[in-house]
Design a protein around this motif. Structure first.
Motif, PDB file in Angstrom:
ATOM      1  N   GLU A 239      34.219  33.448  57.044  1.00 14.06           N
ATOM      2  CA  GLU A 239      33.968  32.071  57.479  1.00 14.06           C
ATOM      3  C   GLU A 239      32.706  31.976  58.329  1.00 14.06           C
ATOM      4  N   THR A 240      32.354  33.032  59.020  1.00 17.65           N
ATOM      5  CA  THR A 240      31.216  33.020  59.942  1.00 17.65           C
ATOM      6  C   THR A 240      29.878  33.018  59.209  1.00 17.65           C
ATOM      7  N   SER A 241      29.757  33.874  58.207  1.00 23.40           N
ATOM      8  CA  SER A 241      28.472  34.042  57.519  1.00 23.40           C
ATOM      9  C   SER A 241      28.405  33.323  56.175  1.00 23.40           C
ATOM     10  N   GLY A 242      29.544  32.938  55.631  1.00 24.53           N
ATOM     11  CA  GLY A 242      29.562  32.323  54.306  1.00 24.53           C
ATOM     12  C   GLY A 242      29.474  33.318  53.167  1.00 24.53           C
ATOM     13  N   VAL A 243      29.739  34.599  53.441  1.00 23.90           N
ATOM     14  CA  VAL A 243      29.708  35.624  52.392  1.00 23.90           C
ATOM     15  C   VAL A 243      31.085  35.720  51.740  1.00 23.90           C
ATOM     16  N   LEU A 244      31.104  35.640  50.418  1.00 26.03           N
ATOM     17  CA  LEU A 244      32.330  35.851  49.646  1.00 26.03           C
ATOM     18  C   LEU A 244      32.303  37.262  49.076  1.00 26.03           C
ATOM     19  N   PHE A 245      33.251  38.074  49.515  1.00 28.31           N
ATOM     20  CA  PHE A 245      33.398  39.420  48.964  1.00 28.31           C
ATOM     21  C   PHE A 245      34.361  39.294  47.781  1.00 28.31           C
ATOM     22  N   SER A 246      33.808  39.397  46.572  1.00 25.81           N
ATOM     23  CA  SER A 246      34.494  38.891  45.384  1.00 25.81           C
ATOM     24  C   SER A 246      35.108  39.960  44.497  1.00 25.81           C
ATOM     25  N   MET A 247      35.194  41.193  44.968  1.00 25.95           N
ATOM     26  CA  MET A 247      35.664  42.350  44.189  1.00 25.95           C
ATOM     27  C   MET A 247      34.937  42.385  42.842  1.00 25.95           C
ATOM     28  N   ASP A 248      35.625  42.637  41.717  1.00 26.92           N
ATOM     29  CA  ASP A 248      34.944  42.790  40.427  1.00 26.92           C
ATOM     30  C   ASP A 248      34.373  41.474  39.886  1.00 26.92           C
ATOM     31  N   ALA A 249      34.927  40.362  40.309  1.00 27.83           N
ATOM     32  CA  ALA A 249      34.419  39.072  39.839  1.00 27.83           C
ATOM     33  C   ALA A 249      32.962  38.899  40.258  1.00 27.83           C
TER      34      ALA A 249
ATOM     35  N   PRO B 227      45.198  36.697  41.443  1.00 25.18           N
ATOM     36  CA  PRO B 227      45.888  37.636  40.553  1.00 25.18           C
ATOM     37  C   PRO B 227      45.384  37.556  39.115  1.00 25.18           C
ATOM     38  N   MET B 228      45.302  38.721  38.476  1.00 24.49           N
ATOM     39  CA  MET B 228      44.877  38.888  37.090  1.00 24.49           C
ATOM     40  C   MET B 228      43.414  38.511  36.860  1.00 24.49           C
ATOM     41  N   VAL B 229      42.610  38.664  37.898  1.00 23.73           N
ATOM     42  CA  VAL B 229      41.152  38.626  37.725  1.00 23.73           C
ATOM     43  C   VAL B 229      40.607  39.962  38.257  1.00 23.73           C
ATOM     44  N   HIS B 230      40.893  41.035  37.651  1.00 30.36           N
ATOM     45  CA  HIS B 230      41.573  41.201  36.372  1.00 30.36           C
ATOM     46  C   HIS B 230      42.792  42.128  36.461  1.00 30.36           C
ATOM     47  N   TRP B 231      43.246  42.445  37.675  1.00 35.16           N
ATOM     48  CA  TRP B 231      44.478  43.197  37.903  1.00 35.16           C
ATOM     49  C   TRP B 231      45.442  42.316  38.697  1.00 35.16           C
ATOM     50  N   PRO B 232      46.722  42.691  38.760  1.00 35.11           N
ATOM     51  CA  PRO B 232      47.692  41.813  39.434  1.00 35.11           C
ATOM     52  C   PRO B 232      47.451  41.630  40.925  1.00 35.11           C
ATOM     53  N   GLU B 233      46.849  42.620  41.586  1.00 37.85           N
ATOM     54  CA  GLU B 233      46.729  42.595  43.049  1.00 37.85           C
ATOM     55  C   GLU B 233      45.403  42.034  43.539  1.00 37.85           C
ATOM     56  N   THR B 234      44.509  41.648  42.643  1.00 35.99           N
ATOM     57  CA  THR B 234      43.150  41.295  43.061  1.00 35.99           C
ATOM     58  C   THR B 234      43.129  40.096  44.015  1.00 35.99           C
ATOM     59  N   MET B 235      42.239  40.188  44.990  1.00 35.64           N
ATOM     60  CA  MET B 235      42.018  39.079  45.914  1.00 35.64           C
ATOM     61  C   MET B 235      40.546  39.073  46.322  1.00 35.64           C
TER      62      MET B 235
END
Length: 400
Positions: free
Chosen positions: A156-166, A143-151
């Motif tokens: 786990e299989t590939s090790g890819v992090l889908f990080s939204m705006d971060a 939360p708050m990176v940079h909106w309240p709902e962000t996640m």
């Protein structure tokens, strides 16, 4: 035909480039465009991670269709609800009406508010997972990176992090989509400009999120803007850690506003003195010419800041005032600051900056220097002393 771009087995980049929009959020210049990244996991169940801005919906839907054919989309994972990432949600739901919309409890009021969608919700909590078949997705609330709902979503299989705006930045992806295919220096600068202007205010929450992600075996970072970090994902993580802890490089940023050249003359003289005394990174900006987003990005990079302004109707010059407002709102800490300027029939420029210095709480180096009408020998002597003091402070700190 669209070019298929696989970032890992079964994982496709289905993003788009926007070189038409001139201002991001109708404020930040996009001289080199911007990318809206979206991703598709083609498994037993098909999942899409975030969508794209509404002006690219047709191209976006064509990319999806080309990959999955007549199969249906099972899940839309909504990491962030800002309209440049959710703008094609309605069209996607229209094409795949049985699609489940995956989000956390703070996501769904945004969906209803923006688009009037009230069905197909699939709520997940922090640390919960979703199996697609081969791929298992785990969700981390940020939360708050940079909106309240962000996640963020971690495969786990590939090790890819889908990080939204971060970990994302400005700049269209000109052919290459991976960090090792692109001009790294440009994208680091544009990532810092994105961070310092959009995410930076929430740096404490960035630090909290980095700690939450620290135990993950991240092999690739796939943000919703900018390049995908596949060759060295730790590089962008380290930069975010550095920026969110307000660490700075050895250097000085001089920002000024000048109507008739007198304050500009003072800025150039001061820059020369600082450079003569061993500081190689000296950046000088006319606040009336350079957009504040570029100035703030450089201030985020370097340790010392010098602000100069002529008096303008008894106040700080308007373009400098804009920079001060952005700085004050950014939450940046731990910088040195110095002040100079010029007046004629009234003051207000220098005193206005001094009021800002008192509010922001940075350490001030040297006395404020204000010339009347035009700078004379006494002001140049004072600028000479100030330049040496700034350089000595930096050199002593960074030569340790």
């Amino acid at each position: 035909m669209n070019c298929r771009l696989s970032i890992r087995e079964d994982i496709h980049w289905i993003g788009v480039n926007d070189r038409e929009t001139t201002l991001f959020e109708n404020y930040w210049p996009l001289e080199k465009g911007v990318a809206y990244n979206s991703y598709l996991i083609n498994d037993e169940k098909i999942a899409i991670l975030d969508t794209v801005k509404f002006n690219k919906t047709t191209e976006y839907l064509e990319k999806i269709k080309e990959i999955i054919g007549d199969r249906k989309v099972d899940y839309l994972i909504v990491n962030h609800m800002e309209p440049d990432h959710s703008g094609s949600m309605l069209a996607l739901l229209g094409a795949y009406p049985d699609m489940k919309i995956v989000g956390n409890k703070k996501t769904f009021p945004f969906i209803e508010g923006f688009y009037g969608i009230t069905k197909n919700y699939y709520e997940v909590g922090d640390g919960e997972s979703l199996d697609l078949g081969k791929h298992k997705l785990t969700f981390y609330l940020t939360p708050m990176v940079h909106w309240p709902e962000t996640m963020m979503t971690f495969d786990e299989t590939s090790g890819v992090l889908f990080s939204m705006d971060a970990f994302g930045g400005f700049g269209a992806l000109d052919g290459g989509i991976f960090d090792d295919e692109l001009n790294y220096d440009f994208y680091e600068d544009e990532t810092r400009r994105y961070y310092s202007n959009i995410v930076a205010k929430y740096s404490p929450m960035v630090q909290r999120s980095l700690k939450k992600l620290a135990g993950l075996d991240i092999k690739m970072i796939a943000p919703t803007h900018g390049p995908i970090w596949r060759s060295n994902p730790s590089k962008i993580i380290d930069l975010y850690d550095k920026w969110s802890r307000f660490e700075a490089d050895h250097g000085v940023v001089i920002v000024y506003g000048s109507m008739y050249g007198n304050t500009a003359k003072m800025a150039d003289y001061l820059a020369r003195i600082i450079a003569e005394n061993g500081v190689k990174n000296v950046k000088v900006f006319d606040a009336s010419k350079t957009h504040s987003s570029y100035i703030l990005s450089e201030i985020w990079k370097y340790k010392a800041v010098v602000i100069g302004s002529c008096a303008y109707n008894t106040k700080v010059f308007s373009s400098v005032e804009t920079v001060l407002a952005k700085l004050g709102n950014s939450g940046l800490k731990d910088r040195y600051i110095s002040v100079f300027g010029n007046k004629s029939w009234s003051g207000g420029g220098v005193s206005g900056i001094e009021a800002f210095v008192s509010e922001i709480g940075w350490e001030k180096i040297g006395p404020s220097i204000e010339a009347t009408y035009s700078p004379k020998d006494v002001e140049f002597e004072a600028l000479n002393a100030l330049g040496k003091e700034i350089a000595d402070r930096l050199n002593n700190e960074y030569d340790k």
